[in-house]
Design a protein around this motif. Structure first.
Motif, PDB file in Angstrom:
ATOM      1  N   GLU A 149       2.653  -8.094  -8.282  1.00 56.80           N
ATOM      2  CA  GLU A 149       2.302  -7.045  -9.665  1.00 56.80           C
ATOM      3  C   GLU A 149       2.162  -5.289  -9.159  1.00 56.80           C
ATOM      4  O   GLU A 149       2.158  -4.416  -9.543  1.00 56.80           O
ATOM      5  N   THR A 150       0.838  -5.295  -7.901  1.00 55.29           N
ATOM      6  CA  THR A 150       0.646  -4.423  -7.549  1.00 55.29           C
ATOM      7  C   THR A 150       1.662  -3.526  -5.392  1.00 55.29           C
ATOM      8  O   THR A 150       0.264  -2.913  -5.383  1.00 55.29           O
ATOM      9  N   GLY A 151       2.613  -4.779  -6.064  1.00 51.17           N
ATOM     10  CA  GLY A 151       3.604  -3.944  -5.415  1.00 51.17           C
ATOM     11  C   GLY A 151       2.756  -4.523  -3.284  1.00 51.17           C
ATOM     12  O   GLY A 151       3.993  -3.765  -2.944  1.00 51.17           O
ATOM     13  N   GLY A 152       2.311  -5.542  -3.506  1.00 45.63           N
ATOM     14  CA  GLY A 152       1.368  -6.260  -2.280  1.00 45.63           C
ATOM     15  C   GLY A 152       1.191  -5.690  -1.637  1.00 45.63           C
ATOM     16  O   GLY A 152       0.482  -5.838  -0.250  1.00 45.63           O
TER      17      GLY A 152
ATOM     18  N   LEU B 212      -4.557   9.090 -20.904  1.00 45.23           N
ATOM     19  CA  LEU B 212      -3.555   8.220 -20.619  1.00 45.23           C
ATOM     20  C   LEU B 212      -2.238   9.183 -20.832  1.00 45.23           C
ATOM     21  O   LEU B 212      -2.278  10.415 -21.710  1.00 45.23           O
ATOM     22  N   LYS B 213      -1.234   9.781 -20.524  1.00 45.64           N
ATOM     23  CA  LYS B 213       0.082  10.205 -20.822  1.00 45.64           C
ATOM     24  C   LYS B 213       0.223  10.732 -22.355  1.00 45.64           C
ATOM     25  O   LYS B 213       0.715   9.238 -22.862  1.00 45.64           O
TER      26      LYS B 213
ATOM     27  N   LYS C 134      -3.742   5.606 -10.215  1.00 44.47           N
ATOM     28  CA  LYS C 134      -3.538   6.458 -11.536  1.00 44.47           C
ATOM     29  C   LYS C 134      -2.351   5.910 -12.519  1.00 44.47           C
ATOM     30  O   LYS C 134      -2.329   5.295 -13.492  1.00 44.47           O
ATOM     31  N   THR C 135      -0.970   6.341 -11.328  1.00 47.00           N
ATOM     32  CA  THR C 135      -0.113   5.745 -12.105  1.00 47.00           C
ATOM     33  C   THR C 135      -0.272   4.134 -12.360  1.00 47.00           C
ATOM     34  O   THR C 135       0.257   4.191 -13.489  1.00 47.00           O
ATOM     35  N   TYR C 136      -0.931   2.943 -11.080  1.00 45.78           N
ATOM     36  CA  TYR C 136      -0.784   1.959 -11.731  1.00 45.78           C
ATOM     37  C   TYR C 136      -1.621   1.346 -12.729  1.00 45.78           C
ATOM     38  O   TYR C 136      -0.916   1.632 -13.930  1.00 45.78           O
TER      39      TYR C 136
END
Ligand code: AMP
Ligand code: MG
Length: 355
Positions: free
Chosen positions: A118-121, A354-355, A308-310
């Motif tokens: 989930e965290t891209g490694g 949140l966007k 932030k993106t996560y």
């Protein structure tokens, strides 16, 4: 990659102005609550490579804390990288052959592998050979050569681990380390035990990882001191109830090389070098301790923008990012609950929405 020291300007300023507190986390208000119930139980012990300090209130507190402490010692025996009887020790010496692990080991490992995905490694429970090369496992620190790290990285990679039910197969040369998630799981389990035993007020400090059960005995929120990542003392206070507050930062374990650079214990799994993402610390606030533990380590590796993106994509937790250049970023859910210590009142705080 650059391997710079953290911002010395801030570090020097902060250590001069901060109130000196010896504890990693200063938990204010807890002591004064004892009179509210008349029954307070405490346990201080060393487990999972750290000092733990548990306080619980009420008639069930004493027995429940003893049970929680025993459970944590049991988990340490399952997951220790150095104890011969542990599942992890056995797996790390399996020579590529399948081993059967306890259900709880399978549960935590499966969770860690999911979080790695989930965290891209950014979280990778197979970094042990690289951590060993840096000396983070023994305290005999050294800076490995770039070629050595490249060779060691070939022996890592969470996607190469096979876990079918309780059968674990680790390719030869690979080694597991659940150090980035184990304390979070342990805190969550201890809190569950306490609740089941009827305890409605407890604060568990697992070496700076906090797991709170309910509120203080008088019904008010716990006030948790957030460690100043630039030096001594606390940088601010967070008011919480019934959740975990888990912090990762390179200040927790680091060494200074002969080259004068500071090397921290959280590694970037892509490079094998200490994560150098511009963050001084990451604190995650969530009811689930093990998720908080996995995330605090992974978000530290990802850096400000990645974190932030996560969070925008997975807003089921809150976080506080403290940057090396002296800023604090807080997600909107807990912004109101955080206050800066007087000596840091000049720091800039940004709210992440949140966007
Ligand atoms: P934490 O204190 O929870 O952030 O965990 C840090 C510990 O996890 C380190 O001391 C290492 O044992 C291990 N570790 C370091 N970097 C990573 C990483 N990127 N992924 C998983 N474990 C790591
Ligand atoms: Mg962690």
């Amino acid at each position: 990659m650059t391997r710079r020291m953290w911002n010395h300007g801030w570090k020097a300023w902060a250590s001069k102005t901060a109130v000196i507190v010896t504890a990693v986390l200063c938990i204010t208000g807890a002591a004064g609550c004892a009179e509210d119930t008349g029954e307070t139980a405490e346990r201080e012990f060393f487990a999972m490579d750290t000092y733990m300090n548990f306080t619980a209130y009420g008639p069930e507190a004493e027995g429940a804390l003893e049970k929680a402490k025993n459970e944590i010692n049991r988990l340490e025996n399952l997951w220790s990288v150095t104890r011969e009887e542990s599942d992890i020790y056995q797996a790390n010496r399996s020579g590529g052959k399948p081993v059967t692990v306890h259900d709880e080991t399978a549960e935590l490992l499966s969770f860690a592998l999911d979080m790695a995905e989930e965290t891209g490694g950014a979280l990778d429970p197979t970094l042990y050979p690289v951590l060993e090369a840096w000396g983070f496992t023994t305290g005999e620190y050294r800076v490995p050569a770039a070629e050595e790290l490249t060779a060691l990285l070939a022996r890592t990679g969470y996607e190469k681990v096979s876990l079918e039910s309780s059968t674990l197969t680790l390719p030869e040369g690979m080694e597991l380390d659940l150090g980035a998630v184990g304390k979070g799981y342990a805190g969550e389990l201890a809190a569950e035990l306490l609740r089941e035993a009827g305890v409605s007020s407890a604060l568990l400090d697992l070496g700076g990882n906090i797991q709170a059960v309910g509120t203080r005995p008088d019904g008010t929120k716990w006030r948790i001191g957030l460690r100043n990542p630039y030096g001594e003392g606390t940088i601010g206070t967070l008011e919480i109830a019934d959740c975990a507050v888990i912090t990762s930062g390179n200040y927790e374990r680091y060494f200074e090389g002969d080259d004068g650079q500071v090397y921290g214990h959280i590694l970037n799994p892509d490079t094998g070098y200490p994560a150098d993402s511009g963050l001084a610390s990451v604190t995650v606030v969530t009811p689930e301790g093990k998720r908080g533990d996995a995330l605090s380590t992974a978000l530290f590796v990802m850096g400000e923008e990645g974190a932030k993106t996560y969070w925008q994509e997975h807003p089921d937790f809150d976080m506080i990012l403290i940057t090396e250049d002296g800023r604090i970023l807080i997600t909107e859910g807990i912004a109101e609950n955080f206050s800066l210590a007087a000596s840091f009142s000049g720091m800039e705080i940004q709210t992440i929405e949140l966007k």
